[in-house]
Scaffold this active site. Sequence first.
Site, PDB file in Angstrom:
ATOM      1  CB  SER A  19      -1.067   0.195   1.115  1.00 58.37           C
ATOM      2  OG  SER A  19       0.288   0.377   2.369  1.00 58.37           O
ATOM      3  N   GLY A  20       2.846   0.736  -0.063  1.00 57.50           N
ATOM      4  CA  GLY A  20       3.334   2.679  -0.159  1.00 57.50           C
ATOM      5  C   GLY A  20       3.305   3.165   0.788  1.00 57.50           C
ATOM      6  CE  LYS A  21       2.430  -1.169   5.881  1.00 51.20           C
ATOM      7  NZ  LYS A  21       2.222  -2.028   4.533  1.00 51.20           N
ATOM      8  CD  GLU A  92      10.309  -4.921   7.303  1.00 48.20           C
ATOM      9  OE1 GLU A  92       9.337  -6.014   7.176  1.00 48.20           O
ATOM     10  OE2 GLU A  92      11.615  -4.887   7.324  1.00 48.20           O
ATOM     11  CB  CYS A 148      -8.198  -6.064  -4.849  1.00 46.21           C
ATOM     12  SG  CYS A 148      -8.555  -8.073  -4.539  1.00 46.21           S
TER      13      CYS A 148
HETATM   14 ZN    ZN Z   1     -11.193  -7.723  -4.776  1.00 41.97          ZN
END
Ligand code: ZN
Length: 217
Positions: A19-21, A92, A148
Amino acid sequence: MHAITRSGWIEVISGSMFSGKTEELLRRLRRAEVAGQSVAVYTPAVDDRYGETTIGSHAGRQWEATVIDNEGEGPLDILGDEPAPEVVAVDEANFFSNALVAACETLADRGSRVIVSGTDQTFRGEPFEPLPQLMATAEYVDKLQAICSQCGEPASRNQRLIGGEPAHVDDPTILVGADETYEARCRDCHVLGTGERPDGGRGRLSGEPDSPSGSDG
Ligand code: ZN
């Protein structure tokens, strides 16, 4: 928004894998560096790495980080000497025990800006400590979405695959050295193996939403 100037604070960057954290963490660190602030970056000793390493993102950018022992519930070695750095970052964070919560509180109390990045859900879609506690005690929280891998909708869940098959609900939360891969998936596409696991084999797959499990291995 009125910026905090008289004390430190805690920022959490969370969300699923991919998600680009880490990219967002690095963006904030670059801005701190340009502003001439002192920065310390820590990452857990997963995969038996020690000493210095780099945290990197899928976009290829990196930052030097100190590896610290994340085993056990004892105090974490991220407090360092006073005066504390102006910015302390932890990547992390989901690999740390809840001792990370107290360490971040101490750093913020001392005046540091603490930036913590980590995923907030286990592969089962359950809260993954210590992120939930950090999100509750932080001043600022950003929860990022991935895409997704199955349907392209916003994804908030970590799909663990072992040998290409969805992991079993009774698998341990953290697997070290397993032949596992992860995908980001939405609530609808997230799948857990359920049912009998004879001899530790893979269980029958279920399309049902994941059911709670008390087993953390
Ligand atoms: Zn999905």
